[in-house]
Design a protein around this motif. Structure first.
Motif, PDB file in Angstrom:
ATOM      1  N   PHE A 398       0.918  -1.115  -0.065  1.00 55.19           N
ATOM      2  CA  PHE A 398      -0.080   0.018   0.014  1.00 55.19           C
ATOM      3  C   PHE A 398       0.821   1.397  -0.033  1.00 55.19           C
ATOM      4  CE2 PHE A 398      -3.289  -3.002   1.441  1.00 55.19           C
ATOM      5  CZ  PHE A 398      -4.510  -2.374   0.798  1.00 55.19           C
ATOM      6  N   ILE A 399       0.621   1.966  -1.097  1.00 59.01           N
ATOM      7  CA  ILE A 399       1.394   3.369  -0.993  1.00 59.01           C
ATOM      8  C   ILE A 399       0.554   4.412   0.152  1.00 59.01           C
ATOM      9  CG2 ILE A 399       1.914   5.620  -2.202  1.00 59.01           C
ATOM     10  CD1 ILE A 399       1.934   3.776  -4.797  1.00 59.01           C
ATOM     11  N   GLN A 400      -0.602   4.220  -0.148  1.00 64.67           N
ATOM     12  CA  GLN A 400      -1.512   4.897   0.752  1.00 64.67           C
ATOM     13  C   GLN A 400      -2.688   4.136   1.090  1.00 64.67           C
ATOM     14  OE1 GLN A 400      -2.194   7.168   3.077  1.00 64.67           O
ATOM     15  NE2 GLN A 400      -1.722   8.804   1.662  1.00 64.67           N
ATOM     16  N   LEU A 406      -1.417   0.000   7.309  1.00 62.96           N
ATOM     17  CA  LEU A 406      -0.936  -0.851   6.235  1.00 62.96           C
ATOM     18  C   LEU A 406       0.213  -0.467   5.362  1.00 62.96           C
ATOM     19  CD1 LEU A 406      -4.869  -2.163   5.223  1.00 62.96           C
ATOM     20  CD2 LEU A 406      -2.825  -3.452   6.602  1.00 62.96           C
ATOM     21  N   VAL A 407       0.225   0.962   5.196  1.00 56.51           N
ATOM     22  CA  VAL A 407       1.035   1.344   4.351  1.00 56.51           C
ATOM     23  C   VAL A 407       2.574   0.944   4.353  1.00 56.51           C
ATOM     24  CG1 VAL A 407       2.258   4.011   3.672  1.00 56.51           C
ATOM     25  CG2 VAL A 407      -0.239   3.749   4.435  1.00 56.51           C
ATOM     26  N   GLY A 408       3.087   0.677   3.259  1.00 57.40           N
ATOM     27  CA  GLY A 408       4.326   0.144   3.205  1.00 57.40           C
ATOM     28  C   GLY A 408       4.639  -1.214   3.399  1.00 57.40           C
ATOM     29  N   ARG A 409       3.756  -1.976   3.957  1.00 55.34           N
ATOM     30  CA  ARG A 409       3.857  -3.381   4.304  1.00 55.34           C
ATOM     31  C   ARG A 409       3.603  -4.053   3.215  1.00 55.34           C
ATOM     32  NH1 ARG A 409       3.608  -4.085   9.857  1.00 55.34           N
ATOM     33  NH2 ARG A 409       2.946  -2.377  11.308  1.00 55.34           N
ATOM     34  N   PRO A 410       4.713  -5.221   2.839  1.00 53.34           N
ATOM     35  CA  PRO A 410       4.271  -6.055   1.699  1.00 53.34           C
ATOM     36  C   PRO A 410       3.365  -7.026   1.992  1.00 53.34           C
ATOM     37  CG  PRO A 410       6.616  -6.403   2.631  1.00 53.34           C
ATOM     38  CD  PRO A 410       6.087  -5.158   3.618  1.00 53.34           C
ATOM     39  N   PHE A 411       2.742  -7.373   0.863  1.00 56.34           N
ATOM     40  CA  PHE A 411       1.925  -8.622   0.836  1.00 56.34           C
ATOM     41  C   PHE A 411       1.775  -9.359  -0.512  1.00 56.34           C
ATOM     42  CE2 PHE A 411      -0.823  -5.039  -0.379  1.00 56.34           C
ATOM     43  CZ  PHE A 411      -1.854  -5.677  -1.187  1.00 56.34           C
TER      44      PHE A 411
END
Length: 438
Positions: A398-400, A406-411
């Motif tokens: 999530f960029i935003q 959630l921002v910046g967390r890879p999935f």
């Protein structure tokens, strides 16, 4: 309560500006070499999707020798296969037999409602409330950012055929989203000190004349919490005269200077879809004049099949933007609305285009992010495709997000070469995506 009254749109009163609408379609598409049946099909599509172009785009940007395959032509003119064939045939039949206007409107409305006119919960999820009442024309999707839709900015110098806000332009009151109530916006911002950025959007706010634009911007300058004011616009591509030769061009630039002198970052969010839009000398002059006010020009556009779906196009576009002093900002994924099936590029291919274009420019142009989906939970970036434990997966983040955690967390999502949007993906290594709840 300050309500801005309706005033004539600036573009309609500018020397040299000429707008073409649906009544001109037959003449213009004949210029592209379309047969009578093909022109009728285009008119049928235009009963559902909005059409508006101007003389600058028609005379300066479109290569008519290559139409209807020219990318700028496809950018602004409806195509017969943008809608299901059965719908086009039905609407074309109604036009051919001069059906009553009410019957034609009803048929067009039925098609529109199947096209997801407001994606990502624009009407239901993003509209805030103040003292229990909804605040008109305002969307508050992310904690620090508010979008405002000025009433007089709900049209454009020309319409992009892929525009995800097409529902703003078709004359359906229930689908329109806008306000002229400046006091309500200011009151909402004062009640939400976490908001540091306001984006004026539409439509195109730069369709407004300087006096009307000023009445929207000046009240925001007194809000100490605001760090930036953004203006989302396609005007540099479709009517650069707005900043050079229009009667209020100089006054508009002085207004921009006033914003930056007040200590606010003025972010001019310029929408460029193709390198050709930056070729005219008038565009270069307009860019230089805007930048001289202290404004920062950031550029963005969606990846669109038949218009800019090649890495060479994007690399050329970013290099041109950088040379003019603009900042490449976003490559978007076409939203799940309107003629999405016509324009959409699968996520796997979208990442290939982005990666190859990104590899072809210098580090100064690598400020750009993408491909990004502006989905209901937030802006989701496709970082790539890889194998983990023998499974081919998409890597995303999530960029935003509505939920800042959630921002910046890879999935991860299972690889699907046909997937076009977040809703088409299935989670990998988990029962659900991070933004999904039980």
């Amino acid at each position: 309560m300050t309500l801005l009254t309706d005033t004539p749109l600036a573009a309609e009163n500018i020397r040299g500006f000429r707008a073409y609408t649906g009544k001109h379609l037959d003449e213009l598409t004949a210029r592209a070499g379309l047969t009578a049946d093909e022109r009728l099909a285009v008119r049928a599509v235009a009963t559902v999707l909005p059409f508006r172009v101007n003389a600058y785009v028609v005379d300066q940007l479109i290569d008519w020798s290559a139409a209807p395959d020219d990318p700028i032509y496809r950018l602004v003119f409806p195509q017969p296969d943008m809608l299901p064939a059965a719908d086009v045939a039905h609407l074309a039949d109604l036009l051919a037999r001069a059906a009553p206007p009410a019957e034609l409107r009803a048929a067009a409305t039925a098609v529109r409602l199947r096209l997801n006119p407001h994606p990502a919960g624009q009407l239901e999820l993003n509209v805030p409330r103040l003292h229990g009442a909804p605040v008109p024309g305002v969307q508050h999707k992310y904690p620090e950012t508010v979008l405002f839709f000025p009433k007089q900015g709900q049209t454009c110098h020309a319409y992009c055929t892929y525009c995800f806000r097409w529902a703003q332009f078709i004359g359906e009151p229930d689908l329109k989203f806008a306000s002229g109530d400046i006091d309500a916006l200011v009151a909402y911002l004062r009640a939400h000190p976490e908001v540091t950025s306001v984006l004026l959007t539409g439509g195109d706010p730069m369709i407004m004349g300087e006096p009307v634009l000023r009445r929207y911007l000046e009240p925001l300058l007194a809000l100490e919490q605001l760090e930036s004011i953004r203006i989302g616009t396609k005007s540099l591509a479709y009517w650069p005269q707005r900043f050079v030769t229009d009667p209020d061009a100089d006054a508009t630039l002085r207004l921009f200077e006033q914003v930056t002198a007040a200590g606010k970052t003025l972010a001019f969010m310029a929408h460029f879809s193709h390198p050709r839009e930056m070729e005219p000398a008038l565009v270069r002059t307009a860019v230089a004049r805007i930048r001289a006010t202290g404004a920062v020009i950031r550029t963005q556009a969606p990846l669109i099949r038949t218009v800019n779906d090649g890495p060479g196009v994007w690399a050329a576009m970013w290099r041109s933007q950088l040379a003019l002093g603009m900042v490449p900002y976003y490559m978007f994924v076409e939203r799940d609305t309107g003629p999405r099936d016509y324009f959409a590029v699968p996520l796997a291919r979208a990442h290939e285009v982005f990666r190859d274009a990104y590899a072809g420019v210098s580090g100064l142009a690598r400020t750009v992010r993408g491909p990004s989906m502006s989905a209901t939970p937030g802006k989701v970036c496709v970082d790539g495709v890889t194998e983990i434990g023998g499974r081919k997966v998409f890597v995303l983040h999530f960029i935003q997000a509505r939920d800042p955690d959630l921002v910046g967390r890879p999935f991860f999502a299972e690889y699907d070469e046909r997937a076009l949007w977040l809703d088409d993906l299935r989670p990998a290594f988990a029962d659900r995506f991070p933004h999904q709840t039980l």
